[in-house]
Design a protein around this motif. Structure first.
Motif: not given
Lengths: 204, 125
Positions: A40-46, A75-82, A85-88, A150-157
């Motif tokens: 899983e993603l942990d604080y070090r990954d972020f 800050v625009s939308r940062i999508t959590n596409d993993t 469940r975490f807050d982007t 504007g900063l936008s993005g996505k986190i994918m898995q």
């Protein structure tokens, strides 16, 4: 009486044994934390992804204002596409803090993809008609600053089964900085974090 | 003849040791004990970019013929030698393939930064 005493001693021994086996709770020192990672993603990954993004942004030259002032970023939308469940904000906040400290960028709380980020900005403007507040402390019209970027993005898995024992979990932190005046993406970055582990682990 | 062999031996030993000796590691770079013989720092490029931020790039070479896994961390210092508190100062992984060059780059978090320390240590497999 003898049985009760024996029972008491056994209970005491059991309690001691369990206490001895209990996992200690410790505070993690982030600088020296060498604990094994998880799928899983942990604080070090972020932290890793945020640091790489900030480094890339600062060295790109896009944040160097020709007049030496700071750019305003929304800050625009940062999508959590993993599958987790975490807050982007876990990623975005680190980026915001570092960019603010760099003196190159200040983030606006007045505009975001979901409306006003800080509701008090609207609230204090509603006080204009109120007689309860001193006139000279009220906020004038036309004081908010429109964002430059504007900063936008996505986190994918992606999950890949490598063999009967091993799986690979790939995370991609994708970020885009858009010039809001012309809509052009002036900076883009992708930080992949690839993890490999046992099939018995579930990465969510 | 015996004396000649002795001098030849000394010469060969000096050449071998000379080949293994590490070049001077810049004073800002701290290599973990085990790495000093394996990693040869070849260039440390420091510049003040147009942004006003200090940019650092270290080029080094892995002397071993196997991969070395490492962690590095930059500590950023202001003009008075005080460490600048920042989330940008954290351990990051880097690896060096056998007998290959590798680079480590960093950018200072603020314009006030004038110096840095770079710590590199071996990462357990």
């Amino acid at each position: 009486m003898g049985i009760h005493r024996l029972l008491l001693i056994m209970l005491l021994l059991a309690a001691l044994a369990l206490a001895g086996c209990a996992q200690r709770t410790v505070i993690v020192d982030r600088q020296t934390d060498d604990a094994d990672t998880t799928l899983e993603l942990d604080y070090r990954d972020f932290e890793h992804a945020a640091m790489k993004a900030v480094e890339s942004m600062l060295t790109s030259g896009q944040l160097d204002h020709p007049e030496g002032r700071r750019y305003v970023m929304a800050v625009s939308r940062i999508t959590n596409d993993t599958m987790q469940r975490f807050d982007t904000d876990q990623l975005v906040r680190k980026i915001r803090v570092e960019l603010l400290q760099s003196g190159k960028v200040v983030t606006t709380s007045a505009v975001s993809s979901e409306g006003v980020q800080d509701e008090l900005i609207d609230e204090v403007r509603r006080l204009r008609g109120s007689d309860e507040f001193r006139e000279d402390t009220k906020v004038d019209k036309g004081t908010l600053i429109s964002p430059d970027y504007g900063l936008s993005g996505k986190i994918m898995q992606r999950n890949i089964k490598r063999d009967s024992n091993t799986q690979q979990v790939e995370y991609y932190f994708q970020l885009v900085l858009t010039d809001l005046r012309d809509g052009l993406a002036v900076w883009e970055n992708e930080t992949p974090i690839i993890k490999r582990g046992s099939n018995s682990s579930v990465p969510w | 003849m015996g004396t000649q062999h002795k001098w030849l031996g000394v010469l060969l030993a000096a050449l071998v040791l000379g080949g293994c000796a590490s070049t001077d590691t810049p004073e800002q770079v701290y290599l973990d004990g085990g790495l000093t013989g394996w990693i040869e720092v070849q260039d440390l490029h420091v510049r003040r970019a147009d942004s006003g931020l200090l940019e650092v790039q270290l080029t080094a070479r892995n002397r071993l013929d196997s991969v070395i896994l490492m962690n590095y961390r930059f500590d950023w210092l202001d003009g008075e030698g005080r460490q600048v508190q920042t989330g940008m100062s954290r351990q990051m992984p880097v690896s060096a393939a056998g007998l290959r060059h590798f680079t480590i780059s960093g950018v200072a978090p603020k314009e006030e930064v004038t110096d840095f320390r770079l710590y590199i240590e071996e990462r357990p497999r």
